[in-house]
Design a protein around this motif. Structure first.
Motif, PDB file in Angstrom:
ATOM      1  N   GLN A  53     -31.824 -96.351  44.561  1.00 10.61           N
ATOM      2  CA  GLN A  53     -32.041 -95.853  45.916  1.00 10.61           C
ATOM      3  C   GLN A  53     -30.698 -95.738  46.627  1.00 10.61           C
ATOM      4  O   GLN A  53     -29.811 -96.575  46.446  1.00 10.61           O
ATOM      5  CB  GLN A  53     -32.963 -96.792  46.694  1.00 10.61           C
ATOM      6  N   HIS A  54     -30.542 -94.691  47.440  1.00 10.51           N
ATOM      7  CA  HIS A  54     -29.273 -94.450  48.125  1.00 10.51           C
ATOM      8  C   HIS A  54     -29.526 -93.977  49.551  1.00 10.51           C
ATOM      9  O   HIS A  54     -30.522 -93.304  49.829  1.00 10.51           O
ATOM     10  CB  HIS A  54     -28.449 -93.388  47.386  1.00 10.51           C
ATOM     11  N   GLN A  55     -28.588 -94.325  50.433  1.00 10.07           N
ATOM     12  CA  GLN A  55     -28.592 -93.794  51.787  1.00 10.07           C
ATOM     13  C   GLN A  55     -27.770 -92.501  51.797  1.00 10.07           C
ATOM     14  O   GLN A  55     -26.696 -92.439  51.194  1.00 10.07           O
ATOM     15  CB  GLN A  55     -27.997 -94.799  52.771  1.00 10.07           C
ATOM     16  N   ARG A  92     -38.492 -82.709  52.574  1.00 10.96           N
ATOM     17  CA  ARG A  92     -37.946 -83.234  51.327  1.00 10.96           C
ATOM     18  C   ARG A  92     -37.085 -82.159  50.645  1.00 10.96           C
ATOM     19  O   ARG A  92     -37.256 -80.972  50.878  1.00 10.96           O
ATOM     20  CB  ARG A  92     -39.061 -83.682  50.386  1.00 10.96           C
ATOM     21  N   THR A 108     -35.101 -86.496  47.558  1.00  5.04           N
ATOM     22  CA  THR A 108     -34.568 -86.932  48.849  1.00  5.04           C
ATOM     23  C   THR A 108     -35.588 -86.765  49.972  1.00  5.04           C
ATOM     24  O   THR A 108     -36.404 -85.841  49.968  1.00  5.04           O
ATOM     25  CB  THR A 108     -33.299 -86.136  49.217  1.00  5.04           C
ATOM     26  N   ASP A 109     -35.510 -87.691  50.897  1.00  8.51           N
ATOM     27  CA  ASP A 109     -36.238 -87.596  52.161  1.00  8.51           C
ATOM     28  C   ASP A 109     -35.181 -87.392  53.227  1.00  8.51           C
ATOM     29  O   ASP A 109     -34.519 -88.339  53.656  1.00  8.51           O
ATOM     30  CB  ASP A 109     -37.026 -88.885  52.414  1.00  8.51           C
ATOM     31  N   ALA A 112     -35.531 -89.288  56.647  1.00  4.71           N
ATOM     32  CA  ALA A 112     -35.274 -90.732  56.585  1.00  4.71           C
ATOM     33  C   ALA A 112     -33.868 -91.049  56.077  1.00  4.71           C
ATOM     34  O   ALA A 112     -33.424 -92.196  56.153  1.00  4.71           O
ATOM     35  CB  ALA A 112     -36.313 -91.400  55.691  1.00  4.71           C
ATOM     36  N   GLY A 113     -33.179 -90.055  55.546  1.00  2.00           N
ATOM     37  CA  GLY A 113     -31.832 -90.287  55.034  1.00  2.00           C
ATOM     38  C   GLY A 113     -31.817 -91.142  53.776  1.00  2.00           C
ATOM     39  O   GLY A 113     -30.916 -91.970  53.600  1.00  2.00           O
ATOM     40  N   ARG A 114     -32.789 -90.901  52.913  1.00  2.00           N
ATOM     41  CA  ARG A 114     -32.871 -91.683  51.671  1.00  2.00           C
ATOM     42  C   ARG A 114     -32.946 -90.741  50.474  1.00  2.00           C
ATOM     43  O   ARG A 114     -33.501 -89.637  50.560  1.00  2.00           O
ATOM     44  CB  ARG A 114     -34.107 -92.594  51.669  1.00  2.00           C
ATOM     45  N   MET A 116     -33.724 -91.004  46.112  1.00  2.33           N
ATOM     46  CA  MET A 116     -34.039 -91.757  44.907  1.00  2.33           C
ATOM     47  C   MET A 116     -33.524 -90.956  43.716  1.00  2.33           C
ATOM     48  O   MET A 116     -33.813 -89.760  43.588  1.00  2.33           O
ATOM     49  CB  MET A 116     -35.544 -91.996  44.767  1.00  2.33           C
TER      50      MET A 116
END
Length: 209
Positions: A53-55, A92, A108-109, A112-114, A116
């Protein structure tokens, strides 16, 4: 003519040496693809999968390729961008990054700034198999383009191999034709090869008629 024969022989010789490992690579991987049930070639069941998981920061680019390249830079990954068959849900942005031996699924979302990242690594046999078909483009996917420098260099190398093989074949015919004592067997071999290749290239479509 003696000068032409001499240059033909030299170019045939050095062209073969230059493309030697490329030819071995495609010969070996062709065998592997034709016999995927060989036990030592079962690279896919032996793959290694990890998820992280990454920001991220939402890319400002409007084009999909620009967004993907921005996210790849943030995530520290490189490779050829591939697109999913169906568009992602609103908010997304999903894509795949492929390179011989490694596949990265990026989901990516943006709101939400995330992100996977699902990573799949295969062994050396998998790398060889992927190299055989790795081109960065697909006939049925006009959106797919070569966007990774390594892919462009590889595709140019494959063009060079194809042109080099055409030259080697033509130069072989020229050298054979000058050997008058061996023309008869040469014509027989050429005829058999032409019939065999013609059967698979054009003759199979007539069998079901």
């Amino acid at each position: 003519m003696p000068l032409l024969s001499e240059w033909n022989r030299k170019l045939h010789f050095y062209t073969g040496l230059y493309f030697l490992l490329f030819l071995w690579l495609f010969s070996v991987t062709g065998l592997l693809l034709n016999h995927s049930n060989w036990r030592f070639h079962q690279y896919w069941p032996q793959r290694k999968q990890t998820t992280s998981q990454h920001q991220i920061q939402a890319p400002s680019e409007q084009a999909d390729l620009g967004k993907a390249q921005n996210l790849m830079q943030q995530l520290g990954i490189s490779g050829e961008v591939e697109w999913p068959p169906t568009p992602p849900a609103p908010g997304r942005f999903d894509f795949r990054v492929a390179r011989p031996g490694r596949i990265l699924e990026v989901k990516t979302d943006l709101a939400a700034g995330r992100a996977m990242v699902e990573r799949i690594d295969v062994n050396g046999w998998g790398v060889l198999s992927m190299l055989h078909t790795f081109s960065g483009v697909r006939v049925n996917d006009p959106k797919a383009q070569r966007d990774w420098l390594a892919t462009k260099v590889w595709s140019l190398s494959m063009d060079a191999v194809a042109i080099g093989l055409l030259f080697m074949v033509c130069s072989s015919y020229y050298m054979w034709y000058r050997l008058k004592a061996k023309r008869r067997w040469g014509w027989i071999a050429l005829g058999l090869g032409t019939l065999s290749c013609g059967f698979f290239a054009a003759g199979l479509r007539w069998l079901d008629r």
